[in-house]
Design a protein around this motif. Structure first.
Motif, PDB file in Angstrom:
ATOM      1  N   HIS A   3       0.755  -1.001   0.039  1.00  0.00           N
ATOM      2  CA  HIS A   3      -0.003  -0.100   0.086  1.00  0.00           C
ATOM      3  C   HIS A   3       0.723   1.286  -0.105  1.00  0.00           C
ATOM      4  N   PRO A   4       0.624   2.248  -0.694  1.00  0.00           N
ATOM      5  CA  PRO A   4       1.250   3.398  -0.984  1.00  0.00           C
ATOM      6  C   PRO A   4       1.689   4.285   0.491  1.00  0.00           C
ATOM      7  N   VAL A   5       0.631   4.026   1.479  1.00  0.00           N
ATOM      8  CA  VAL A   5       0.950   4.755   2.752  1.00  0.00           C
ATOM      9  C   VAL A   5       2.027   3.783   3.426  1.00  0.00           C
ATOM     10  N   ASP A   6       1.786   2.440   3.275  1.00  0.00           N
ATOM     11  CA  ASP A   6       2.931   1.596   4.014  1.00  0.00           C
ATOM     12  C   ASP A   6       4.442   2.067   3.539  1.00  0.00           C
ATOM     13  N   VAL A   7       4.409   2.214   2.226  1.00  0.00           N
ATOM     14  CA  VAL A   7       5.878   2.429   1.669  1.00  0.00           C
ATOM     15  C   VAL A   7       6.304   3.879   2.199  1.00  0.00           C
ATOM     16  N   HIS A   8       5.251   4.872   2.142  1.00  0.00           N
ATOM     17  CA  HIS A   8       5.719   5.940   2.494  1.00  0.00           C
ATOM     18  C   HIS A   8       6.231   6.012   4.140  1.00  0.00           C
ATOM     19  N   VAL A   9       5.464   5.486   5.080  1.00  0.00           N
ATOM     20  CA  VAL A   9       5.817   5.285   6.508  1.00  0.00           C
ATOM     21  C   VAL A   9       7.123   4.466   6.393  1.00  0.00           C
ATOM     22  N   GLY A  10       7.520   3.497   5.556  1.00  0.00           N
ATOM     23  CA  GLY A  10       8.749   2.727   5.778  1.00  0.00           C
ATOM     24  C   GLY A  10       9.784   3.778   5.294  1.00  0.00           C
ATOM     25  N   LYS A  11       9.622   4.606   4.431  1.00  0.00           N
ATOM     26  CA  LYS A  11      10.607   5.487   3.638  1.00  0.00           C
ATOM     27  C   LYS A  11      10.996   6.403   4.943  1.00  0.00           C
ATOM     28  N   ARG A  12      10.009   6.753   5.509  1.00  0.00           N
ATOM     29  CA  ARG A  12      10.180   7.653   6.592  1.00  0.00           C
ATOM     30  C   ARG A  12      11.193   7.197   7.806  1.00  0.00           C
ATOM     31  N   ARG A  47       3.205  -4.030   7.009  1.00  0.00           N
ATOM     32  CA  ARG A  47       2.528  -2.864   7.402  1.00  0.00           C
ATOM     33  C   ARG A  47       2.946  -2.890   8.904  1.00  0.00           C
ATOM     34  N   VAL A  48       3.322  -1.604   9.665  1.00  0.00           N
ATOM     35  CA  VAL A  48       3.670  -1.320  10.745  1.00  0.00           C
ATOM     36  C   VAL A  48       2.101  -1.080  11.634  1.00  0.00           C
ATOM     37  N   SER A  49       2.299  -1.686  13.055  1.00  0.00           N
ATOM     38  CA  SER A  49       0.961  -1.544  13.703  1.00  0.00           C
ATOM     39  C   SER A  49       1.268  -0.449  14.524  1.00  0.00           C
ATOM     40  N   ALA A  50       0.119   0.246  15.024  1.00  0.00           N
ATOM     41  CA  ALA A  50       0.169   1.297  15.696  1.00  0.00           C
ATOM     42  C   ALA A  50       1.030   1.357  16.921  1.00  0.00           C
ATOM     43  N   SER A  51       1.042   0.193  17.655  1.00  0.00           N
ATOM     44  CA  SER A  51       1.929   0.133  18.718  1.00  0.00           C
ATOM     45  C   SER A  51       3.311   0.116  18.472  1.00  0.00           C
TER      46      SER A  51
END
Length: 123
Positions: A3-12, A47-51
């Motif tokens: 998912h593009p959001v998971d890729v973005h969070v991963g890059k960050r 995907r990174v979980s919230a916790s």
């Protein structure tokens, strides 16, 4: 497919980790997972979980919102952000410059900042 959001969070995650000079192994140890999991987060494969994101933010000394910065940008708002590359945080040279900048003592850093601002005004 990631998912593009998971890729973005991963890059960050990857770029913040790199910026603070931390290895995947060191981050994994602080968070209590294996470094392979960090690799999967950084590529957006997992995907990174919230916790877990909370723990990563704490280990990297940023707010959780840091990982979502830039998601809402579509580049069409007409501001000066359009002069920057679309993935400024992905630019190794820019990150290296920022890391070097923060390694300078604060009083010298302020003077360097003033110089850079003056140079950009005349460019």
């Amino acid at each position: 497919m990631a998912h593009p959001v998971d890729v973005h969070v991963g890059k960050r995650i990857r770029h913040r980790r790199w910026l603070v000079g931390m290895t995947q192994q060191q981050l994994a140890e602080q968070v209590g997972i294996k470094f392979q999991q960090i690799q999967k987060y950084e590529t957006g494969t997992n995907r990174v979980s919230a916790s877990r994101l909370w723990d990563i933010a704490e280990a990297l000394d940023v707010a959780v919102g840091f990982f979502f910065a830039g998601l809402e940008e579509d580049g069409g708002d007409g501001d000066t952000a359009n002069i920057f590359p679309s993935d400024l945080i992905g630019d190794k040279e820019a990150l290296d410059l920022v890391r070097s900048y923060y390694a300078i003592p604060e009083h010298q850093r302020k003077r360097l900042f003033e110089l850079a601002r003056c140079l950009s005004d005349v460019a």
